[in-house]
Design an enzyme around this catalytic site. Structure first.
Site, PDB file in Angstrom:
ATOM      1  N   SER A 134      25.809  -9.765   8.467  1.00  0.00           N
ATOM      2  CA  SER A 134      26.157 -10.449   7.214  1.00  0.00           C
ATOM      3  C   SER A 134      25.168 -10.212   6.077  1.00  0.00           C
ATOM      4  CB  SER A 134      26.304 -11.952   7.451  1.00  0.00           C
ATOM      5  OG  SER A 134      27.542 -12.228   8.068  1.00  0.00           O
TER       6      SER A 134
ATOM      7  N   LYS B 231      26.545  -8.998   2.792  1.00  0.00           N
ATOM      8  CA  LYS B 231      27.052  -9.842   1.703  1.00  0.00           C
ATOM      9  C   LYS B 231      26.171  -9.822   0.459  1.00  0.00           C
ATOM     10  CE  LYS B 231      29.607 -12.563   5.027  1.00  0.00           C
ATOM     11  NZ  LYS B 231      29.439 -13.486   6.140  1.00  0.00           N
TER      12      LYS B 231
ATOM     13  N   SER C  94      27.698 -18.154   4.470  1.00  0.00           N
ATOM     14  CA  SER C  94      27.981 -16.821   5.016  1.00  0.00           C
ATOM     15  C   SER C  94      29.442 -16.703   5.441  1.00  0.00           C
ATOM     16  CB  SER C  94      27.061 -16.495   6.201  1.00  0.00           C
ATOM     17  OG  SER C  94      27.069 -15.107   6.467  1.00  0.00           O
TER      18      SER C  94
ATOM     19  N   LYS D 190      19.385 -13.926   2.606  1.00  0.00           N
ATOM     20  CA  LYS D 190      20.634 -13.788   3.364  1.00  0.00           C
ATOM     21  C   LYS D 190      20.328 -13.455   4.800  1.00  0.00           C
ATOM     22  CE  LYS D 190      24.930 -14.038   3.907  1.00  0.00           C
ATOM     23  NZ  LYS D 190      24.556 -14.570   5.225  1.00  0.00           N
TER      24      LYS D 190
END
Length: 296
Positions: free
Chosen positions: A73, A76, A130, A245
């Site tokens: 993730s 992202k 997320s 993140k």
């Protein structure tokens, strides 16, 4: 022996190319290989790790920065970059059936088909919770389809110098053709944090918004997946984790990329990829900050 003749035009073009490369790299942290930190307890099980001093344009630590790996993730951060560049934060987005057609164990914002939600709110869901559903909703809104958005992601990544990557989706669910390097993620993330909106989003521990669906308005609250924001991990004294993140899959391991500001007046990006679990991930990250920022 044959002589090699270089025309004035070829020499001019070559020198211009070198000049462009120097201009591109002048504000970046650049390294050709691994860099060690004195006394730092290296975790050789990691896929990659790095610490970048943005203020002095220095790579303070480098471990496998150019190794091809699955981003999970952390993908992202590029989704957000594209959305902020091409989207209008006040746009209202309609969530499609496709956006919620995800594996049962996928990370989601609990969006429903037909929901009306602003692009701004979707970015909070993307970066804090997320949400893979938020990622697809953003992609479809910006480009019409996940495939078209992925093409735009790849073009923007290359424009940022992230040339060792290829993205096929906006969320990071594994695909053999979806890969990056820790250094490419640094390049993308340093472009992200140039945006005050991006910094505002990642600095939040939680976010609440209203979503309009078929049954009316409902309230959703999303919490940051970052352990520093949750209070489950503590940065060394003198280092302030602004946000970042996370990403976790079986193949990628536990990953995090973070933006930090320190009492020394300097700013940093740290990245740790492929930890065996989240406890190891944050222990390694804290050590990196301790030895790389406080120890220097």
């Amino acid at each position: 022996m044959e002589s090699c003749y270089v025309s004035d035009y070829e020499e001019s073009t070559y020198n211009h190319s070198l000049y462009q490369e120097e201009l591109f790299a002048k504000d970046l942290c650049v390294t050709a290989g691994n860099i060690s930190l004195e006394n730092y307890p290296v975790d050789t099980s990691l896929h990659a790790a790095g610490l970048f001093n943005l203020s002095d344009h220095q790579v303070l630590y480098a471990q496998n920065l150019f190794t091809k790996l699955f981003p999970a993730s952390t993908t992202k951060i590029l989704t957000a970059y594209v959305a902020l560049k091409y989207g209008n934060l006040d746009d209202m987005v309609t969530v499609s059936e496709n956006a919620i057609a995800l594996p049962a164990d996928a990370s989601v914002c609990k969006l429903q088909a037909g929901d009306q939600i602003s692009l701004r709110d979707l970015l909070y869901g993307l970066l804090l919770q997320s949400g893979n559903d938020a990622a697809i909703a953003i992609a479809e809104h910006i480009s019409g389809s996940v495939e078209s958005f992925a093409s735009l992601m790849n073009q923007e990544a290359k424009d940022l110098g992230a040339t060792r990557s290829n993205f096929v989706n906006p969320h990071g669910l594994e695909d053999p053709n979806h890969y990056t390097t820790a250094y490419d993620l640094y390049l993308i993330f340093q472009a992200d944090i140039a945006s005050q909106t991006f910094r505002d989003i990642i600095s939040q521990a939680a976010y609440t918004c209203n979503v309009t669906g078929s049954s009316g308005v409902r309230t959703l609250t999303w919490t940051s997946t970052n352990y520093y924001a949750q209070g489950k991990a503590a940065a060394p004294a003198g280092v302030h984790v602004i946000g970042g993140k996370t990403g976790t899959t079986d193949e990628a391991g536990s990953c995090v990329i973070l933006y930090e500001e320190a009492d020394n007046g300097k700013s940093y990006i740290s990245i740790v990829m492929g930890a065996q679990n989240k406890d190891v991930l944050y222990a390694d990250t804290t050590n990196l900050l301790q030895y790389g920022i406080i120890g220097n």
